[in-house]
Design an enzyme around this catalytic site. Structure first.
Site, PDB file in Angstrom:
ATOM      1  N   ASP A 101       0.539  -2.024  10.493  1.00 48.78           N
ATOM      2  CA  ASP A 101       1.301  -0.972   9.827  1.00 48.78           C
ATOM      3  C   ASP A 101       2.695  -0.791  10.430  1.00 48.78           C
ATOM      4  OD1 ASP A 101      -1.013  -0.543   8.420  1.00 48.78           O
ATOM      5  OD2 ASP A 101      -1.140   1.598   8.850  1.00 48.78           O
ATOM      6  N   HIS A 246      -0.535  -2.028  14.678  1.00 50.14           N
ATOM      7  CA  HIS A 246       0.834  -1.700  14.289  1.00 50.14           C
ATOM      8  C   HIS A 246       1.804  -2.733  14.842  1.00 50.14           C
ATOM      9  CE1 HIS A 246      -1.451   2.052  14.076  1.00 50.14           C
ATOM     10  NE2 HIS A 246      -0.567   2.469  13.182  1.00 50.14           N
TER      11      HIS A 246
END
Length: 281
Positions: A101, A246
């Site tokens: 992400d 992430h």
């Protein structure tokens, strides 16, 4: 807006989301796993009595929408949304999904892509439009190397605090930049902080996207140390799970190093990695 300003704002948003408390049910997202007796998909802090570094192995496949401005099941989901967000993918054998992400980031994303290429693995990148606009070449590389790119909004806001118009603007702008840089519009969407509500479900469905959640949060966003990230992913490994990591939003050195450790180990254990497939057309 400069990168350092964007990161500062995201840290502030994350801190604010973590402070929602009861309004967020059991975590920043306020989402409960179906049939999991209230286990939070992404808790703001480890539950009392939980072992450090442990990872949930939920049998639930999708999230129940229990956050935002509408009570559970108070309003019907639109016809295109037949379920709440996909949490894990059934029927895939020893296959897992890796998702990243908040990127792309010019420092960390190329290193992640290099590792994935080394092991011939495909992953899903849920990108923020603002970051994608600055790094269109990385989206083009993702397309060339067979990765899936999804919509993670333009500025990573807490969507449950926005109006429908504001949510639509975040989604549309991001889909537009993905189409320009990646070559096609995204089929998948993930709400920042996992904060979903009826407006979010309805709008992403109207735009032809299916909501994608996660099963295992690597907790790399807390920078717990590379070894801790590796342990959480390896302990959470299970057929069909979706792993959340992430590639932007802070210092992701631990994420890069952890991927280099756990990916070959899981491959040696017989796991395979794929990208999400549509549940319907």
């Amino acid at each position: 807006m400069r990168t350092d300003q964007l990161l500062t704002r995201r840290r502030a948003l994350l801190a604010g989301a973590a402070a929602l408390g009861a309004a967020g049910a059991a975590g920043t997202a306020g989402l409960l796993l179906s049939g999991s007796s209230g286990t939070a998909a992404r808790p703001a802090a480890p539950a009392a009595g939980a072992q450090a570094g442990s990872a949930p192995k939920s049998s639930a496949y999708r999230l129940s929408p229990q956050t935002g401005d509408a009570p559970p099941r108070a309003l019907p989901l639109p016809a295109r949304v037949r379920h709440a967000p996909i949490l894990r993918f059934p029927g895939l054998g020893d296959t897992m999904l890796l998702t990243f992400d908040d990127g792309p980031n010019p420092r960390y994303t190329p290193r992640i892509l290099d590792t994935l290429a080394r092991y011939d693995v495909r992953a899903t990148f849920m990108v923020c439009g603002e970051m994608a606009d600055w790094n269109r070449d990385l989206l083009a590389r993702m397309a060339d190397e067979g990765h899936v790119v999804g919509n993670h909004t333009w500025t990573h806001p807490l969507l449950t605090r926005l109006t429908r118009r504001e949510i639509r603007d975040e989604l549309e702008a991001t889909s537009d930049i993905i189409e320009k840089a990646y070559g096609e519009r995204p089929l998948w969407f993930r709400a920042p902080y996992g904060a979903w509500n009826r407006n979010v479900f309805q709008l992403n469905a109207e735009m032809g996207m299916e909501p994608l959640a996660w099963t295992v949060d690597s907790l790399d966003w807390t920078t717990p140390g590379t070894a801790a990230v590796v342990r959480r992913v390896e302990r959470g490994a299970d057929p069909g799970v979706v792993v959340l990591s992430h590639d932007a939003g802070g210092d992701r050195t631990q994420t890069v190093r952890a991927l280099r450790r756990y990916l070959p180990r899981l491959l040696d254990e017989g796991y395979h990695f794929t990208v999400p497939r549509r549940a319907y057309t």
